[in-house]
Motif scaffolding. Structure first.
Motif, PDB file in Angstrom:
ATOM      1  N   PRO A 203     -39.349  -9.326   1.022  1.00  0.00           N
ATOM      2  CA  PRO A 203     -37.974  -9.477   1.496  1.00  0.00           C
ATOM      3  C   PRO A 203     -37.130  -8.257   1.136  1.00  0.00           C
ATOM      4  CG  PRO A 203     -38.311 -10.762  -0.496  1.00  0.00           C
ATOM      5  CD  PRO A 203     -39.663 -10.227  -0.107  1.00  0.00           C
ATOM      6  N   VAL A 204     -36.138  -7.982   1.974  1.00  0.00           N
ATOM      7  CA  VAL A 204     -35.201  -6.885   1.726  1.00  0.00           C
ATOM      8  C   VAL A 204     -33.816  -7.481   1.531  1.00  0.00           C
ATOM      9  CG1 VAL A 204     -34.239  -4.721   2.560  1.00  0.00           C
ATOM     10  CG2 VAL A 204     -36.580  -5.357   3.173  1.00  0.00           C
ATOM     11  N   LEU A 205     -33.176  -7.138   0.426  1.00  0.00           N
ATOM     12  CA  LEU A 205     -31.849  -7.656   0.095  1.00  0.00           C
ATOM     13  C   LEU A 205     -30.871  -6.487   0.044  1.00  0.00           C
ATOM     14  CD1 LEU A 205     -32.971  -9.955  -2.859  1.00  0.00           C
ATOM     15  CD2 LEU A 205     -32.766 -10.563  -0.442  1.00  0.00           C
ATOM     16  N   ARG A 206     -29.747  -6.649   0.750  1.00  0.00           N
ATOM     17  CA  ARG A 206     -28.727  -5.598   0.783  1.00  0.00           C
ATOM     18  C   ARG A 206     -27.380  -6.187   0.378  1.00  0.00           C
ATOM     19  NH1 ARG A 206     -31.965  -4.828   5.339  1.00  0.00           N
ATOM     20  NH2 ARG A 206     -33.029  -2.789   5.381  1.00  0.00           N
ATOM     21  N   PRO A 207     -26.638  -5.491  -0.489  1.00  0.00           N
ATOM     22  CA  PRO A 207     -25.322  -6.011  -0.882  1.00  0.00           C
ATOM     23  C   PRO A 207     -24.315  -5.823   0.231  1.00  0.00           C
ATOM     24  CG  PRO A 207     -25.678  -3.860  -1.868  1.00  0.00           C
ATOM     25  CD  PRO A 207     -26.954  -4.212  -1.158  1.00  0.00           C
ATOM     26  N   GLY A 208     -23.365  -6.728   0.302  1.00  0.00           N
ATOM     27  CA  GLY A 208     -22.252  -6.546   1.220  1.00  0.00           C
ATOM     28  C   GLY A 208     -21.187  -5.702   0.541  1.00  0.00           C
ATOM     29  N   LEU A 209     -20.998  -4.495   1.037  1.00  0.00           N
ATOM     30  CA  LEU A 209     -20.064  -3.564   0.398  1.00  0.00           C
ATOM     31  C   LEU A 209     -18.941  -3.220   1.363  1.00  0.00           C
ATOM     32  CD1 LEU A 209     -22.665  -1.132  -1.213  1.00  0.00           C
ATOM     33  CD2 LEU A 209     -21.095  -2.645  -2.455  1.00  0.00           C
ATOM     34  N   PRO A 210     -17.696  -3.184   0.872  1.00  0.00           N
ATOM     35  CA  PRO A 210     -16.597  -2.758   1.740  1.00  0.00           C
ATOM     36  C   PRO A 210     -16.674  -1.260   2.010  1.00  0.00           C
ATOM     37  CG  PRO A 210     -15.827  -3.026  -0.517  1.00  0.00           C
ATOM     38  CD  PRO A 210     -17.257  -3.515  -0.494  1.00  0.00           C
ATOM     39  N   ASP A 211     -16.084  -0.829   3.099  1.00  0.00           N
ATOM     40  CA  ASP A 211     -16.009   0.605   3.382  1.00  0.00           C
ATOM     41  C   ASP A 211     -15.301   1.302   2.223  1.00  0.00           C
ATOM     42  OD1 ASP A 211     -17.256   0.252   5.808  1.00  0.00           O
ATOM     43  OD2 ASP A 211     -15.378   0.172   6.954  1.00  0.00           O
ATOM     44  N   GLY A 212     -15.833   2.413   1.819  1.00  0.00           N
ATOM     45  CA  GLY A 212     -15.212   3.169   0.744  1.00  0.00           C
ATOM     46  C   GLY A 212     -15.430   2.583  -0.630  1.00  0.00           C
ATOM     47  N   ALA A 213     -16.439   1.726  -0.781  1.00  0.00           N
ATOM     48  CA  ALA A 213     -16.723   1.148  -2.097  1.00  0.00           C
ATOM     49  C   ALA A 213     -16.968   2.259  -3.108  1.00  0.00           C
ATOM     50  CB  ALA A 213     -17.937   0.228  -2.016  1.00  0.00           C
ATOM     51  N   SER A 214     -16.458   2.062  -4.319  1.00  0.00           N
ATOM     52  CA  SER A 214     -16.630   3.070  -5.362  1.00  0.00           C
ATOM     53  C   SER A 214     -18.055   3.060  -5.878  1.00  0.00           C
ATOM     54  CB  SER A 214     -15.668   2.794  -6.517  1.00  0.00           C
ATOM     55  OG  SER A 214     -16.056   1.612  -7.214  1.00  0.00           O
ATOM     56  N   ILE A 215     -18.391   4.090  -6.631  1.00  0.00           N
ATOM     57  CA  ILE A 215     -19.710   4.156  -7.267  1.00  0.00           C
ATOM     58  C   ILE A 215     -19.920   2.942  -8.165  1.00  0.00           C
ATOM     59  CG2 ILE A 215     -21.113   5.444  -8.926  1.00  0.00           C
ATOM     60  CD1 ILE A 215     -19.748   8.001  -7.878  1.00  0.00           C
ATOM     61  N   ASP A 216     -18.904   2.617  -8.963  1.00  0.00           N
ATOM     62  CA  ASP A 216     -19.023   1.466  -9.867  1.00  0.00           C
ATOM     63  C   ASP A 216     -19.237   0.171  -9.086  1.00  0.00           C
ATOM     64  OD1 ASP A 216     -18.758   3.061 -12.074  1.00  0.00           O
ATOM     65  OD2 ASP A 216     -16.680   2.504 -12.500  1.00  0.00           O
ATOM     66  N   GLU A 217     -18.515  -0.001  -7.981  1.00  0.00           N
ATOM     67  CA  GLU A 217     -18.658  -1.211  -7.176  1.00  0.00           C
ATOM     68  C   GLU A 217     -20.050  -1.303  -6.559  1.00  0.00           C
ATOM     69  OE1 GLU A 217     -14.007  -1.767  -5.723  1.00  0.00           O
ATOM     70  OE2 GLU A 217     -15.378  -0.501  -4.571  1.00  0.00           O
ATOM     71  N   GLU A 218     -20.548  -0.188  -6.078  1.00  0.00           N
ATOM     72  CA  GLU A 218     -21.884  -0.180  -5.468  1.00  0.00           C
ATOM     73  C   GLU A 218     -22.956  -0.496  -6.497  1.00  0.00           C
ATOM     74  OE1 GLU A 218     -24.650   3.302  -3.639  1.00  0.00           O
ATOM     75  OE2 GLU A 218     -22.743   2.956  -2.593  1.00  0.00           O
TER      76      GLU A 218
END
Length: 399
Positions: A203-218
């Motif tokens: 399985p492949v899992l990808r986080p839902g990230l907002p546009d412009g997410a910071s390094i810390d958020e990612e």
């Protein structure tokens, strides 16, 4: 260039296959892999579990590479494990087996796995050294493989396209594991990662990230996704509750801060204290994200003065162009005891980008000069281009 993992496997066999008892989360990628490892470690510890973390490179001490419960192992413990791994290497030489060709990183990785195998861990979080497919760490199995992202780096070893590099990095994915990544399936590198996962029925899992997410958020999103996946698969904390991303609370995230990664420091100069950021970014892709996030920081007023040193295989022109887009000025220097771009050559590239630039070959003198310029300009100082440079100069700054 190595062509297989046989030397590493031979070492581990001679050491009693210490990796066999470990539950492993394996983390690779171009940027963020060290921080993601530290966040996963912090979340697992917050759940009351015993955790080991293997990282590279170190900033100030080689013991930083081998951590138990969030702390570097003692010098004596690492020395003993290294001696055992070197003994295995020497025995392989006498016997003429594959371990005779082991590298220093093989020996160090084998020593770390020996420590982990004897520490009665619940989990080991293992950071890839270089690439993935042929990296020493890929002698371990894992339940989750993380590929944070893919950019052009180490192209003379990994390949000259993002697709080729992705093939090397996703080589850490094993049958039965899950792939956690930010790479989109319609991205050049993401398509390669998705194809590898499909071929292995992973399985492949990808986080839902907002546009412009910071390094810390990612980074936190990737680590949280790992914890949530493990919890859904039945992995429990010490109190019997499933692992989950909420274990990465504010305290856990703060404890996962690593030296030399967006690290805030300061320096005293004749005209006052200067804010300092230490970050080992060494590719344009990473530096651009660092500068974007720092531009949002309200406590870094004024212009950026960057002290820069780069290894010889790095894209110096692209790196300096990223600094130019943010209006930085540059003091170019050189890494101690390492081959890299000459300070004068970096200064010339910076000047060609229209930046104010100086060259000071000695890094300690370069740090003093850069801090003085930052103070005179009413700005702040960024030390970047290499974790080796950061490690050499960190003690000259203050928390």
């Amino acid at each position: 260039m190595r062509v297989g993992l046989e030397p590493m496997r031979d070492l581990l066999h001679r050491l009693g296959t210490p990796q066999a008892s470990l539950r492993v989360i394996h983390v690779g990628g171009t940027k963020g892999k060290g921080s993601v490892c530290a966040l996963i470690e912090a979340g697992l510890m917050r759940a009351g579990l015993r955790v080991g973390r293997y990282a590279s490179p170190h900033v100030e001490s080689v013991t930083e590479r081998v951590c138990l419960q969030g702390r570097p192992v003692e010098d004596a413990r690492l020395a003993l494990a290294l001696a055992r791994a070197l003994d295995a290497h020497e025995a392989a030489g006498r016997d003429g087996t594959a371990g005779r060709d082991a590298t220093w990183f093989d020996v160090l990785t084998a020593a770390a796995l020996t420590i982990f195998g004897e520490a009665e861990l619940d989990w080991a979080v293992i950071e890839v050294g270089l690439g993935g497919r042929l990296d020493s760490t890929n002698a371990v199995g894992s339940e989750v493989a993380v590929v944070t992202n893919v950019a052009l780096e180490h192209t003379e070893i990994l390949g000259h396209t993002r697709a080729a590099i992705a093939a090397e990095k996703v080589g850490i994915l094993k049958p039965g594991a899950a792939l956690v990544t930010t790479l989109s399936p319609d991205d050049e590198a993401g398509a390669v990662a998705s194809a590898r996962a499909a071929a292995l029925s992973c399985p492949v899992l990808r986080p839902g990230l907002p546009d412009g997410a910071s390094i810390d958020e990612e980074n936190a999103a990737l680590a949280g996704l790992v914890l949530d996946h493990l919890g859904r698969r039945g992995a429990l904390g010490r109190d019997g509750t499933p692992l989950r991303s909420s274990f990465l609370d504010a305290a856990a995230r703060a404890s996962a801060r690593l030296p030399g990664r967006l690290e805030r420091r300061r320096m005293r100069t004749a005209t006052g204290a200067v804010p300092v950021v230490l970050d080992g970014a060494h590719v344009p892709f990473n530096l651009a994200a660092v500068l974007r996030d720092l531009a949002r920081a309200p406590d870094l007023p004024g212009p950026c003065t960057a002290l820069v040193a780069l290894a010889g295989d790095k894209d110096a022109a692209g790196f300096l162009a990223a600094l130019a887009r943010h209006g930085a000025s540059v003091v170019a220097t050189e890494m101690p005891e390492r081959r890299g771009h000459a300070a004068a050559a970096l200064r010339a590239l910076a000047a060609a980008e229209g930046m104010e630039a100086e060259a000071v070959a000695a890094p300690d003198a370069g740090l003093t000069r850069a801090a003085d310029l930052a103070a005179l300009r009413g700005g702040w100082l960024l030390v970047t281009g290499s974790l080796h440079l950061v490690g050499a100069l960190r003690a000259a700054t203050e928390a």
